[in-house]
Scaffold this motif. Structure first.
Motif, PDB file in Angstrom:
ATOM      1  N   SER A 107       0.830  -1.207   0.000  1.00 49.14           N
ATOM      2  CA  SER A 107       0.000   0.000   0.000  1.00 49.14           C
ATOM      3  C   SER A 107       0.863   1.256   0.000  1.00 49.14           C
ATOM      4  CB  SER A 107      -0.916   0.011   1.228  1.00 49.14           C
ATOM      5  OG  SER A 107      -0.145   0.130   2.416  1.00 49.14           O
ATOM      6  N   VAL A 108       0.167   2.362  -0.244  1.00 55.59           N
ATOM      7  CA  VAL A 108       0.776   3.693  -0.208  1.00 55.59           C
ATOM      8  C   VAL A 108      -0.131   4.570   0.646  1.00 55.59           C
ATOM      9  CG1 VAL A 108       1.489   5.695  -1.558  1.00 55.59           C
ATOM     10  CG2 VAL A 108       1.738   3.405  -2.517  1.00 55.59           C
ATOM     11  N   ALA A 109       0.443   5.312   1.577  1.00 56.06           N
ATOM     12  CA  ALA A 109      -0.352   6.174   2.445  1.00 56.06           C
ATOM     13  C   ALA A 109       0.356   7.499   2.647  1.00 56.06           C
ATOM     14  CB  ALA A 109      -0.590   5.486   3.790  1.00 56.06           C
ATOM     15  N   PRO A 110      -0.401   8.584   2.836  1.00 51.99           N
ATOM     16  CA  PRO A 110       0.222   9.889   3.067  1.00 51.99           C
ATOM     17  C   PRO A 110       0.912   9.934   4.430  1.00 51.99           C
ATOM     18  CG  PRO A 110      -2.087  10.124   2.432  1.00 51.99           C
ATOM     19  CD  PRO A 110      -1.870   8.686   2.734  1.00 51.99           C
ATOM     20  N   THR A 111       2.039  10.619   4.488  1.00 51.57           N
ATOM     21  CA  THR A 111       2.674  10.916   5.762  1.00 51.57           C
ATOM     22  C   THR A 111       1.908  12.058   6.420  1.00 51.57           C
ATOM     23  OG1 THR A 111       4.137  12.548   4.769  1.00 51.57           O
ATOM     24  CG2 THR A 111       4.913  10.263   4.806  1.00 51.57           C
ATOM     25  N   GLU A 112       2.365  12.489   7.595  1.00 50.58           N
ATOM     26  CA  GLU A 112       1.709  13.623   8.257  1.00 50.58           C
ATOM     27  C   GLU A 112       1.807  14.866   7.378  1.00 50.58           C
ATOM     28  OE1 GLU A 112       2.035  16.353  12.312  1.00 50.58           O
ATOM     29  OE2 GLU A 112       3.287  14.565  12.088  1.00 50.58           O
ATOM     30  N   ALA A 113       2.976  15.076   6.756  1.00 45.71           N
ATOM     31  CA  ALA A 113       3.131  16.219   5.852  1.00 45.71           C
ATOM     32  C   ALA A 113       2.224  16.066   4.632  1.00 45.71           C
ATOM     33  CB  ALA A 113       4.585  16.338   5.421  1.00 45.71           C
ATOM     34  N   GLY A 114       2.104  14.813   4.170  1.00 51.42           N
ATOM     35  CA  GLY A 114       1.241  14.553   3.033  1.00 51.42           C
ATOM     36  C   GLY A 114      -0.220  14.837   3.340  1.00 51.42           C
ATOM     37  N   GLU A 115      -0.650  14.470   4.575  1.00 46.20           N
ATOM     38  CA  GLU A 115      -2.034  14.739   4.990  1.00 46.20           C
ATOM     39  C   GLU A 115      -2.311  16.236   5.032  1.00 46.20           C
ATOM     40  OE1 GLU A 115      -4.470  12.865   5.263  1.00 46.20           O
ATOM     41  OE2 GLU A 115      -3.820  10.828   5.728  1.00 46.20           O
ATOM     42  N   ARG A 116      -1.333  16.990   5.527  1.00 48.82           N
ATOM     43  CA  ARG A 116      -1.517  18.443   5.604  1.00 48.82           C
ATOM     44  C   ARG A 116      -1.610  19.040   4.201  1.00 48.82           C
ATOM     45  NH1 ARG A 116       2.793  20.923   9.743  1.00 48.82           N
ATOM     46  NH2 ARG A 116       1.715  22.811   9.040  1.00 48.82           N
ATOM     47  N   LEU A 117      -0.771  18.541   3.295  1.00 53.65           N
ATOM     48  CA  LEU A 117      -0.835  19.034   1.919  1.00 53.65           C
ATOM     49  C   LEU A 117      -2.162  18.661   1.266  1.00 53.65           C
ATOM     50  CD1 LEU A 117       0.443  20.392  -0.528  1.00 53.65           C
ATOM     51  CD2 LEU A 117       1.573  18.228  -1.063  1.00 53.65           C
ATOM     52  N   LEU A 118      -2.635  17.434   1.525  1.00 49.06           N
ATOM     53  CA  LEU A 118      -3.912  17.000   0.962  1.00 49.06           C
ATOM     54  C   LEU A 118      -5.066  17.879   1.417  1.00 49.06           C
ATOM     55  CD1 LEU A 118      -3.727  13.100   1.135  1.00 49.06           C
ATOM     56  CD2 LEU A 118      -3.879  14.504  -0.932  1.00 49.06           C
ATOM     57  N   ALA A 119      -5.027  18.290   2.699  1.00 47.07           N
ATOM     58  CA  ALA A 119      -6.110  19.115   3.255  1.00 47.07           C
ATOM     59  C   ALA A 119      -6.258  20.430   2.492  1.00 47.07           C
ATOM     60  CB  ALA A 119      -5.853  19.384   4.734  1.00 47.07           C
ATOM     61  N   THR A 120      -5.152  20.938   2.004  1.00 50.30           N
ATOM     62  CA  THR A 120      -5.196  22.187   1.225  1.00 50.30           C
ATOM     63  C   THR A 120      -5.417  21.913  -0.257  1.00 50.30           C
ATOM     64  OG1 THR A 120      -3.690  23.257   2.780  1.00 50.30           O
ATOM     65  CG2 THR A 120      -3.901  24.260   0.599  1.00 50.30           C
ATOM     66  N   LEU A 121      -4.771  20.852  -0.724  1.00 51.06           N
ATOM     67  CA  LEU A 121      -4.750  20.580  -2.150  1.00 51.06           C
ATOM     68  C   LEU A 121      -6.084  20.099  -2.696  1.00 51.06           C
ATOM     69  CD1 LEU A 121      -2.845  20.507  -4.591  1.00 51.06           C
ATOM     70  CD2 LEU A 121      -2.269  18.154  -3.964  1.00 51.06           C
ATOM     71  N   ARG A 122      -6.746  19.202  -1.939  1.00 55.29           N
ATOM     72  CA  ARG A 122      -7.974  18.591  -2.454  1.00 55.29           C
ATOM     73  C   ARG A 122      -9.055  19.634  -2.769  1.00 55.29           C
ATOM     74  NH1 ARG A 122      -8.385  14.672   0.944  1.00 55.29           N
ATOM     75  NH2 ARG A 122      -7.684  12.955  -0.386  1.00 55.29           N
ATOM     76  N   PRO A 123      -9.411  20.545  -1.828  1.00 55.34           N
ATOM     77  CA  PRO A 123     -10.448  21.543  -2.175  1.00 55.34           C
ATOM     78  C   PRO A 123     -10.012  22.491  -3.283  1.00 55.34           C
ATOM     79  CG  PRO A 123      -9.484  22.010  -0.018  1.00 55.34           C
ATOM     80  CD  PRO A 123      -9.000  20.661  -0.422  1.00 55.34           C
ATOM     81  N   ALA A 124      -8.687  22.798  -3.337  1.00 61.39           N
ATOM     82  CA  ALA A 124      -8.214  23.713  -4.378  1.00 61.39           C
ATOM     83  C   ALA A 124      -8.371  23.096  -5.757  1.00 61.39           C
ATOM     84  CB  ALA A 124      -6.755  24.087  -4.124  1.00 61.39           C
ATOM     85  N   LEU A 125      -7.945  21.842  -5.922  1.00 58.49           N
ATOM     86  CA  LEU A 125      -8.074  21.184  -7.219  1.00 58.49           C
ATOM     87  C   LEU A 125      -9.528  20.876  -7.554  1.00 58.49           C
ATOM     88  CD1 LEU A 125      -4.992  18.782  -7.350  1.00 58.49           C
ATOM     89  CD2 LEU A 125      -5.292  21.035  -8.381  1.00 58.49           C
ATOM     90  N   ASN A 126     -10.339  20.580  -6.518  1.00 60.25           N
ATOM     91  CA  ASN A 126     -11.771  20.377  -6.764  1.00 60.25           C
ATOM     92  C   ASN A 126     -12.414  21.654  -7.300  1.00 60.25           C
ATOM     93  OD1 ASN A 126     -11.697  17.722  -6.014  1.00 60.25           O
ATOM     94  ND2 ASN A 126     -12.414  18.078  -3.924  1.00 60.25           N
TER      95      ASN A 126
END
Length: 297
Positions: A57-76
């Motif tokens: 599997s592949v999972a986000p690190t803590e830094a990855g989770e923080r980036l996802l929190a910003t990135l997902r709504p922006a790209l959406n």
């Protein structure tokens, strides 16, 4: 932000959502090795690890989770905007400015607009009526209407109307005291109603043609107008011969109010064309109007 960075961020979001490089690569239409290189490039640029990779599997690190929190709504949000643009393509909108003469506007443009615009409430059309040949680029028009024989070479032109004909006409009462003209030279013996160009101020020379022989005849008479309906009205009242578009007097000829002469000197000529700069990309709204105006004969 560079375009490459947007590509890398989208790749990271896809891997995080799929939790698999294999599935993410298939979704993005790329290879797994290329995708792995993209993620490593992003992590190197940021300076932190974004994904934890295991054999299963592949999972986000803590830094990855923080980036996802910003990135997902922006790209959406970007995706939603792109979808709205697609909707605009399917539901054209915008203002189209066209310059045309009064005859073209009444006989060709308006009948089409009257049918088209109720189905496209977000399309707005501004017609500027002018007999002069306007420079549509300088004056910021989207298009203009001209006769086919007067088109500039650097324009794209689409035919929007049938061939046209001119007609020399006079009232029956007028011919009771004058001979019917048989040739253009006979016009010298007649009262002719002149048309003065609104743009140049010059009197229009009657353009006649037969068997390939073209003549520009300067006529004389008591009256001159810069308005065709007044020429028709004066001719009907018996003040002389008028030289106008055939469709201006079709009803008058049918009911006998006017008589046509020199018909063999009035051959058909190319009708109206919509023209616009070849270097300009037409909008969706303009494309809809162009297709509706296209003459299919």
């Amino acid at each position: 932000m560079q375009r490459e960075e947007l590509v890398d961020l989208n790749a990271f979001l896809t891997v995080a959502e799929e939790q698999s490089f294999t599935r993410a690569a298939a979704r993005l239409g790329t290879s797994q090795s290329t995708l792995s290189h993209t993620i490593r490039r992003l992590e190197t640029r940021i300076g932190v690890r974004l994904l934890t990779r295991t054999t299963r599997s592949v999972a986000p690190t803590e830094a990855g989770e923080r980036l996802l929190a910003t990135l997902r709504p922006a790209l959406n949000s970007i995706g939603a905007q792109l979808a709205s643009l697609t909707e605009l393509r399917d539901r054209p909108a915008g203002t189209i400015r066209i310059t045309a003469g009064e005859h073209a506007a009444n006989t060709v443009l308006w009948p089409v607009l009257e049918r088209l615009l109720p189905d496209y409430p977000d399309i707005h059309v501004e017609l500027s009526l002018d007999s002069a040949l306007a420079d549509i680029v300088t004056e910021r028009f989207d298009a203009g209407v001209r006769l086919g024989e007067a088109l500039a070479k650097d324009m794209i032109a689409t035919r929007i109307g049938p061939d046209l004909r001119m007609a020399v006409v006079g009232a029956p009462a007028y011919f009771r005291t004058r001979r019917v003209p048989r040739t253009p030279s006979d016009l010298a013996d007649h009262q002719c109603i002149n048309l003065r160009h609104q743009s140049s101020g010059a009197l229009y020379a009657w353009e006649l043609e037969k068997d390939g022989r073209e003549l520009r005849v300067r006529v004389e008479g008591q009256l001159a107008f810069n308005n065709v309906p007044l020429i028709v009205r004066a001719a009907t009242a018996g003040f002389g011969l008028g030289f106008v578009m055939e469709d201006h007097v079709r009803a008058h000829l049918a009911d006998g109010r006017l008589v046509r002469v020199l018909e063999d000197w009035c051959p058909p000529f190319p009708g109206y064309h919509l023209y616009y700069p070849s270097r300009r990309q037409p909008s969706a709204a303009f494309a809809v109007l162009l297709e509706a105006l296209r003459y299919r004969g």
